[in-house]
Write an enzyme that holds these catalytic residues in place. Structure first.
Site, short mmCIF file in Angstrom:
data_model
loop_
_atom_site.label_atom_id
_atom_site.label_comp_id
_atom_site.label_asym_id
_atom_site.label_seq_id
_atom_site.Cartn_x
_atom_site.Cartn_y
_atom_site.Cartn_z
N HIS A 252 89.97 21.90 -36.28
CA HIS A 252 89.25 20.91 -35.27
C HIS A 252 89.53 22.05 -34.11
O HIS A 252 91.06 22.52 -33.80
CB HIS A 252 89.29 20.02 -34.69
N PRO A 253 89.27 22.65 -33.76
CA PRO A 253 89.06 23.99 -32.17
C PRO A 253 89.79 23.15 -30.97
O PRO A 253 90.59 23.22 -30.35
CB PRO A 253 87.99 24.75 -31.91
N TYR B 45 91.91 20.37 -30.77
CA TYR B 45 92.91 19.51 -31.16
C TYR B 45 94.13 20.40 -31.87
O TYR B 45 95.14 19.35 -32.06
CB TYR B 45 92.98 17.90 -31.60
N GLU C 100 83.71 12.58 -40.18
CA GLU C 100 85.02 13.43 -39.71
C GLU C 100 86.48 12.40 -39.94
O GLU C 100 87.09 12.91 -40.41
CB GLU C 100 84.78 13.85 -38.56
N TYR D 112 67.18 19.45 -34.95
CA TYR D 112 68.15 20.60 -35.81
C TYR D 112 67.38 21.67 -36.19
O TYR D 112 68.25 22.29 -36.91
CB TYR D 112 69.47 19.66 -36.25
C1 UD2 Z 1 81.05 17.34 -34.58
C2 UD2 Z 1 81.50 17.22 -35.91
C3 UD2 Z 1 80.13 16.72 -36.98
C4 UD2 Z 1 80.62 15.63 -37.06
C5 UD2 Z 1 80.00 14.83 -36.40
C6 UD2 Z 1 80.76 13.76 -36.39
C7 UD2 Z 1 82.74 19.65 -35.23
C8 UD2 Z 1 82.75 21.39 -34.89
N1 UD2 Z 1 81.06 18.70 -35.54
O1 UD2 Z 1 80.15 17.18 -33.87
O2 UD2 Z 1 80.67 17.84 -38.13
O3 UD2 Z 1 81.59 15.26 -38.37
O4 UD2 Z 1 80.75 15.30 -34.86
O5 UD2 Z 1 79.54 12.71 -36.57
O6 UD2 Z 1 83.57 19.14 -35.84
N2 UD2 Z 1 72.66 16.60 -38.53
C9 UD2 Z 1 71.42 16.91 -38.27
N3 UD2 Z 1 70.53 16.05 -37.30
C10 UD2 Z 1 70.55 15.51 -36.34
C11 UD2 Z 1 72.08 15.06 -36.39
C12 UD2 Z 1 72.49 15.90 -37.04
O7 UD2 Z 1 70.77 17.72 -39.14
O8 UD2 Z 1 69.67 14.65 -35.33
C13 UD2 Z 1 73.20 17.37 -38.61
C14 UD2 Z 1 73.17 19.31 -38.12
O9 UD2 Z 1 74.18 19.51 -39.42
C15 UD2 Z 1 75.08 19.54 -37.31
C16 UD2 Z 1 75.83 18.11 -37.92
O10 UD2 Z 1 74.89 16.90 -38.92
O11 UD2 Z 1 75.45 20.12 -37.45
C17 UD2 Z 1 76.45 17.18 -36.88
O12 UD2 Z 1 75.94 16.79 -36.09
P1 UD2 Z 1 76.31 16.82 -34.70
O13 UD2 Z 1 76.14 18.52 -34.64
O14 UD2 Z 1 75.28 16.22 -33.39
O15 UD2 Z 1 77.81 16.42 -34.47
P2 UD2 Z 1 79.06 17.27 -33.66
O16 UD2 Z 1 78.12 18.14 -32.61
O17 UD2 Z 1 79.42 15.39 -32.38
#
Ligand code: UD2
Length: 333
Positions: free
Chosen positions: A212-213, A215, A282, A105
């Protein structure tokens, strides 16, 4: 005699000159500073603030701009950016911004920071706190005056769920040790995102959450809340206000501190019972905000997703998650 009177005239001229210079310096620098402390002063024309007259009958009718507990829901057209800036800028606030870039990331950081410099809290003191296990891969981005970046090393993990969920604990301890002394407000943001338009002081409040966009058009029984009563993040089907995105938590540093502390504790209680909430932190965030209502709610303009087509009520996309290949970017599937 003539010589003495010439000297006297020169001395007199010099004194007048010095006074003129001092006067110029005072009016140009000090009076400007004083005026900045008093944003609206009806007696002084130079400090008049002109903006469109607020109207109680005309405004946006296609969206709801206030919650049932009377917190504003911030949409384009519900605030005047010039007026908002004039209220908040003289306060000389510092805004902490935390962002996690663990594992691959880290590759999202460059766009995140470069677009933040263009659109996020422009004109304010901003302190970015970048949490990463790869400090050497943090890109060097030109920051404008009043903006700083600290890199804080955190452990990596082979589970994305853990990285995402442990953010609460790390933010809590960093507030305790550092941020509480360095900032007034804090925003905790997802790194896999870019800013596209103004995100300014209209977003400041005691406790700020974003809708959240995915829901905002759904009924509460369709929200992906944690539904197992055994979890401390449990929300029954007939409860809930909105579904808030985990990609943004904001507010006064002390209020966000309490939120992270409570969510972290509940997460650990669940872990002790071998439960991981449906959407990790979340889910805990949504449970916390149900019983501790946010004082300001940001519309989905402040959290969009690039794969989602813009809808008619969203006039401006300010911050949006980029499209990513989960299998490629995450440590586990
Ligand atoms: C959703 C949420 C996220 C979080 C997650 C539940 C939105 C748009 N996104 O996104 O905030 O609540 O669900 O777990 O609401 N990260 C790292 N390295 C990794 C994985 C994650 O740095 O290998 C950090 C990074 O800042 C990332 C954040 O954690 O932006 C959230 O992870 P995600 O973006 O993979 O989660 P996502 O897309 O499912």
């Amino acid at each position: 005699m003539r010589f003495t009177s010439n000297v006297k005239s020169y001395v007199l001229l010099l004194i007048v000159g010095i006074f003129l210079l001092l006067g110029y310096v005072y009016f140009n620098f000090f009076s400007e500073r004083l005026n900045r402390d008093i944003p609206i002063d009806e007696d002084q024309k130079s400090t008049r603030l002109l903006y469109k007259q607020p109207n109680v009958l005309v405004g946006r009718t296609d969206v709801v701009a206030v919650t049932p507990w009377l917190a504003p829901i911030v949409w384009e057209g519900t605030f005047d950016p010039v007026l908002v800036d004039n209220i908040f800028k003289p306060m000389n606030l510092t805004i902490a911004t935390t962002v996690f870039a663990v594992g691959k990331y880290v590759s999202f950081l460059q766009d995140f920071l470069e677009t933040a410099e263009k659109h996020f809290m422009v004109g304010f003191n901003v302190r970015y706190y970048v949490f990463t296990d790869r400090p050497h891969d943090v890109p060097s981005v030109n920051l404008t005056q009043g903006r700083h970046l600290s890199v804080i090393q955190v452990p990596g993990s082979n589970r994305w769920q853990e990285i995402s969920a442990r953010r609460m604990e790390i933010i809590q301890t960093t507030i305790e040790h550092q941020i509480s002394r360095e900032a007034d407000y804090i925003f905790c943001l997802d790194v896999d995102s870019k800013f596209h338009a103004r995100w300014g002081a209209e977003s400041l409040g005691r406790l700020v959450a974003v809708i959240h966009p995915g829901y905002y058009e759904q009924t509460r029984d369709r929200f992906p809340y944690e539904r197992r009563p055994a979890s401390t993040a449990y929300i029954p089907m007939d409860e809930g206000d909105y579904y808030y995105g985990g990609a943004m938590i904001g507010g006064f540093v002390e209020d966000v501190y309490t939120l992270t502390k409570v969510c972290r504790n509940r997460f650990e209680v669940d872990a002790g019972n071998s439960i991981e909430a449906a959407w990790q932190e979340e889910s805990h965030l949504n449970r916390y905000l149900l019983y501790n209502k946010p004082s300001k709610v940001l519309s989905p303009e402040y959290l969009w997703q690039d794969f989602k087509a813009k809808t008619k009520e969203v006039k401006v996309i300010r911050f949006s998650g980029v499209i990513k290949n989960y299998a490629e970017i995450r440590p586990n599937v």
